[in-house]
Design a protein around this motif. Structure first.
Motif, short mmCIF file in Angstrom:
data_model
loop_
_atom_site.label_atom_id
_atom_site.label_comp_id
_atom_site.label_asym_id
_atom_site.label_seq_id
_atom_site.Cartn_x
_atom_site.Cartn_y
_atom_site.Cartn_z
N GLU A 116 -18.39 42.54 45.13
CA GLU A 116 -19.09 41.31 44.77
C GLU A 116 -20.58 41.55 44.66
N MET A 117 -21.16 41.11 43.54
CA MET A 117 -22.59 41.21 43.30
C MET A 117 -23.20 39.82 43.48
N GLN A 145 -30.56 46.21 38.52
CA GLN A 145 -31.37 45.42 37.59
C GLN A 145 -30.83 45.68 36.19
N PHE A 146 -30.25 44.64 35.58
CA PHE A 146 -29.57 44.81 34.31
C PHE A 146 -30.42 44.43 33.11
N SER A 151 -33.83 40.05 36.36
CA SER A 151 -33.05 39.59 37.51
C SER A 151 -32.50 40.77 38.30
N ARG A 152 -32.46 40.59 39.60
CA ARG A 152 -31.96 41.62 40.49
C ARG A 152 -30.65 41.15 41.11
N LYS A 153 -29.73 42.08 41.28
CA LYS A 153 -28.45 41.80 41.94
C LYS A 153 -28.27 42.80 43.07
#
Length: 105
Positions: A42-43, A73-74, A78-80
């Motif tokens: 889960e991210m 970071q995709f 945004s960061r996950k």
């Protein structure tokens, strides 16, 4: 009124699968398991992670910037983070009163 047919009966599962994300039928998690794909962890966005662990977004961002909390970071913005990484980071911050680091309890 007796000739009315209920078209929704049994169709909920079809609609769930139809909107799984990639156009194929069937829920995504079941497809991945059937296709032999490994477990996808889960991210969480930083906002979701902060709500789950009860810390401010600022504190999680600071941990990421220090390099204490790994992230993905995709899109350049945004960061996950992985849920397990957040929990591991939280556990690393756990302390007991009266016990110094390196002491066995």
């Amino acid at each position: 009124m007796e000739n009315i047919i209920d078209l929704t009966k049994g169709r909920e599962r079809i609609f769930e699968g139809a909107f799984a994300g990639d156009g194929r039928r069937g829920p995504r998690k079941q497809r991945q398991a059937a296709e032999g794909g490994g477990k996808i962890e889960e991210m969480l966005s930083i906002a979701e992670a902060s709500k789950r662990c009860g810390l401010s977004r600022h504190r999680l961002d600071a941990a990421i910037n220090r390099g204490d909390l790994p992230f993905y970071q995709f899109d350049g913005r945004s960061r996950k983070v992985k849920a397990s990484d957040v929990y591991a980071w939280l556990e690393s911050k756990r302390r007991r009163v009266g016990v110094m680091e390196g002491d066995e309890a």
